[in-house]
Enzyme design. Sequence first.
Site, PDB file in Angstrom:
ATOM      1  N   LYS A  80      -4.796   9.851  -7.581  1.00 37.41           N
ATOM      2  CA  LYS A  80      -4.419   8.830  -8.567  1.00 37.41           C
ATOM      3  C   LYS A  80      -5.615   8.253  -9.335  1.00 37.41           C
ATOM      4  O   LYS A  80      -5.473   7.826 -10.479  1.00 37.41           O
ATOM      5  CB  LYS A  80      -3.642   7.694  -7.885  1.00 37.41           C
ATOM      6  N   ASP A 101       4.287   2.720 -11.372  1.00 35.24           N
ATOM      7  CA  ASP A 101       4.640   2.060 -10.104  1.00 35.24           C
ATOM      8  C   ASP A 101       4.973   0.571 -10.304  1.00 35.24           C
ATOM      9  O   ASP A 101       6.013   0.086  -9.863  1.00 35.24           O
ATOM     10  CB  ASP A 101       3.501   2.185  -9.085  1.00 35.24           C
TER      11      ASP A 101
HETATM   12  P1  NDP Z   1      -3.173   1.623   0.447  1.00 39.24           P
HETATM   13  O1  NDP Z   1      -3.628   2.412   1.622  1.00 39.24           O
HETATM   14  O2  NDP Z   1      -3.870   1.785  -0.868  1.00 39.24           O
HETATM   15  O3  NDP Z   1      -3.203   0.038   0.834  1.00 39.24           O
HETATM   16  C1  NDP Z   1      -2.696  -0.404   2.052  1.00 39.24           C
HETATM   17  C2  NDP Z   1      -2.686  -1.941   2.083  1.00 39.24           C
HETATM   18  O4  NDP Z   1      -2.022  -2.321   3.285  1.00 39.24           O
HETATM   19  C3  NDP Z   1      -4.082  -2.567   2.134  1.00 39.24           C
HETATM   20  O5  NDP Z   1      -4.048  -3.787   1.436  1.00 39.24           O
HETATM   21  C4  NDP Z   1      -4.278  -2.800   3.631  1.00 39.24           C
HETATM   22  O6  NDP Z   1      -5.157  -3.887   3.916  1.00 39.24           O
HETATM   23  C5  NDP Z   1      -2.883  -3.181   4.050  1.00 39.24           C
HETATM   24  N1  NDP Z   1      -2.625  -2.959   5.470  1.00 39.24           N
HETATM   25  C6  NDP Z   1      -2.376  -1.763   6.074  1.00 39.24           C
HETATM   26  N2  NDP Z   1      -2.153  -1.963   7.394  1.00 39.24           N
HETATM   27  C7  NDP Z   1      -2.291  -3.296   7.625  1.00 39.24           C
HETATM   28  C8  NDP Z   1      -2.178  -4.121   8.790  1.00 39.24           C
HETATM   29  N3  NDP Z   1      -1.887  -3.604   9.972  1.00 39.24           N
HETATM   30  N4  NDP Z   1      -2.367  -5.457   8.650  1.00 39.24           N
HETATM   31  C9  NDP Z   1      -2.651  -5.998   7.449  1.00 39.24           C
HETATM   32  N5  NDP Z   1      -2.772  -5.262   6.296  1.00 39.24           N
HETATM   33  C10 NDP Z   1      -2.589  -3.935   6.397  1.00 39.24           C
HETATM   34  O7  NDP Z   1      -1.621   1.952   0.306  1.00 39.24           O
HETATM   35  P2  NDP Z   1      -0.717   1.877  -1.019  1.00 39.24           P
HETATM   36  O8  NDP Z   1      -1.047   0.642  -1.757  1.00 39.24           O
HETATM   37  O9  NDP Z   1      -0.772   3.183  -1.722  1.00 39.24           O
HETATM   38  O10 NDP Z   1       0.760   1.777  -0.383  1.00 39.24           O
HETATM   39  C11 NDP Z   1       1.208   0.587   0.247  1.00 39.24           C
HETATM   40  C12 NDP Z   1       2.692   0.729   0.555  1.00 39.24           C
HETATM   41  O11 NDP Z   1       3.429   0.795  -0.665  1.00 39.24           O
HETATM   42  C13 NDP Z   1       3.041   1.999   1.353  1.00 39.24           C
HETATM   43  O12 NDP Z   1       4.016   1.670   2.310  1.00 39.24           O
HETATM   44  C14 NDP Z   1       3.639   2.924   0.303  1.00 39.24           C
HETATM   45  O13 NDP Z   1       4.596   3.809   0.863  1.00 39.24           O
HETATM   46  C15 NDP Z   1       4.323   1.912  -0.604  1.00 39.24           C
HETATM   47  N6  NDP Z   1       4.537   2.409  -1.960  1.00 39.24           N
HETATM   48  C16 NDP Z   1       5.813   2.350  -2.429  1.00 39.24           C
HETATM   49  C17 NDP Z   1       6.094   2.796  -3.692  1.00 39.24           C
HETATM   50  C18 NDP Z   1       7.504   2.711  -4.166  1.00 39.24           C
HETATM   51  O14 NDP Z   1       7.804   3.286  -5.226  1.00 39.24           O
HETATM   52  N7  NDP Z   1       8.380   2.001  -3.466  1.00 39.24           N
HETATM   53  C19 NDP Z   1       5.054   3.339  -4.593  1.00 39.24           C
HETATM   54  C20 NDP Z   1       3.733   3.329  -4.000  1.00 39.24           C
HETATM   55  C21 NDP Z   1       3.504   2.872  -2.730  1.00 39.24           C
HETATM   56  P3  NDP Z   1      -6.772  -3.673   4.043  1.00 39.24           P
HETATM   57  O15 NDP Z   1      -7.307  -3.714   2.649  1.00 39.24           O
HETATM   58  O16 NDP Z   1      -7.193  -4.816   4.880  1.00 39.24           O
HETATM   59  O17 NDP Z   1      -6.971  -2.336   4.720  1.00 39.24           O
END
Ligand code: NDP
Length: 286
Positions: free
Chosen positions: A71, A107
Site C-alpha cells: 500500500k 478505505d
Molecule cells: P496495522 O497493523 O497497520 O495497525 C494495527 C493497529 O492496531 C496499531 O495501531 C496497533 O497499535 C494496534 N494494535 C494491535 N494490537 C493491539 C493490542 N493488542 N493492543 C493495542 N493496540 C493494538 O493494521 P491496519 O490498520 O491495516 O488494520 C487494522 C484493522 O482494520 C485490521 O483488523 C484490519 O482487518 C481492519 N481493516 C478493515 C478494513 C475494512 O474494509 N473493514 C480495511 C482495512 C483494514 P501499535 O501502534 O501500538 O502497534
Amino acid sequence: MPANYQAEVVGVFGQPVAENPTGVMQEAGFASAGLNWRYLNFEVPPEKLGAAMDAVDALGMRGINLTIPHKVAVIEFLDELAPEARAIGAVNTVRVEGSKKIGENTDGKGFLRGVRNDAGVDPSGKRVVLLGAGGAARAIGTELVLAGISDLLVVNRSQGRGSTMVGDLKAATGGPVRFQQWSGTFAVPAECDLLVNATSIGLYPDVNAAPDVDLSSARAGTLVADAVFNPPETRLLAAARERGLPTLDGLSMLVYQGVIAFEMWTGQSPDEAAMKSALRNALGVD
Ligand code: NDP
C-alpha cells in the site's frame, strides 16, 4: 454485431492474496451490471511490484487494488496521487486514466459511506475517538477530518506511531486532531459521538479479544464502529449493543471501499446489494 470476447481486467496485488474475498464481491457487481470484466488475485512479492505495475500498462488493465505489503511501496510507481491518498500516505486502489496510473485510497471513504448510509449519521461536527494508528486508522481519520468532524482523539498503544499519525494528519489537513497514549482501560468520554476501533484487536483468530475500553461513560446514542470485519460481530460491538448503543460493523466499510473502487474503475454505480450478499456468502456470514 461482431463478437467481442475481450474482457477488461482489474484485480489485487498483495502477498498473501489467496484468502482475499474482494474479487467475489467485484465480480458479482460486474455480472449484475452486465459488464465483461474480471477481478483476479495476483500474488506479487515486494521485489516484483515494479514489474507488476508495468504489467498494468502492458496488459491495458483498468485498475488494481493493493493490499499488504504494497500500500505504501506502490506510490513510487504511480503518475499521480489523489490528495486524500497523499494525506493518508497509502494507496489501496489505482485507477488508470489514459496513460496515467492514479493512486487513490477508498478505505476511509468506504468507512464514511457506511457511517452515512448504514448508520444514518452525518459526521460533520461530530466528536470522534479513534482507536489505533495503523493504515486503517490513518485512512478513517483523514476522511473524518475532511468530512468536517469537530474533534478527533487518536488513542494508540504505541506513542511513536500515534503521535506520528497525528502530526501527519494535522500537517495534511490542519484539522482538530489530538493524541492520547493508551494505557490501561480507556474511558469513553461522555461527549464522544463516534467511537471507532481501527486496531486489529478482535480479528480472527483472536475473536475473544476486545479493546480495553469502558463504555459505561458513553452517552446514549454514541455510535460504536469496528473496522474488524472477521468476525463482523466483534466483542466490542456485542458489548455496545448490550448497552443499547448503535453499532456499525467492518463489513460495511469493506463493501463500500469496493463499491467506490467499482465506481472509479467503471464510471458506473454498482448493484450494492449484489456485492454485499456475495461478500457475506464468501465469508460465511448469514
Ligand atoms: P496495522 O497493523 O497497520 O495497525 C494495527 C493497529 O492496531 C496499531 O495501531 C496497533 O497499535 C494496534 N494494535 C494491535 N494490537 C493491539 C493490542 N493488542 N493492543 C493495542 N493496540 C493494538 O493494521 P491496519 O490498520 O491495516 O488494520 C487494522 C484493522 O482494520 C485490521 O483488523 C484490519 O482487518 C481492519 N481493516 C478493515 C478494513 C475494512 O474494509 N473493514 C480495511 C482495512 C483494514 P501499535 O501502534 O501500538 O502497534
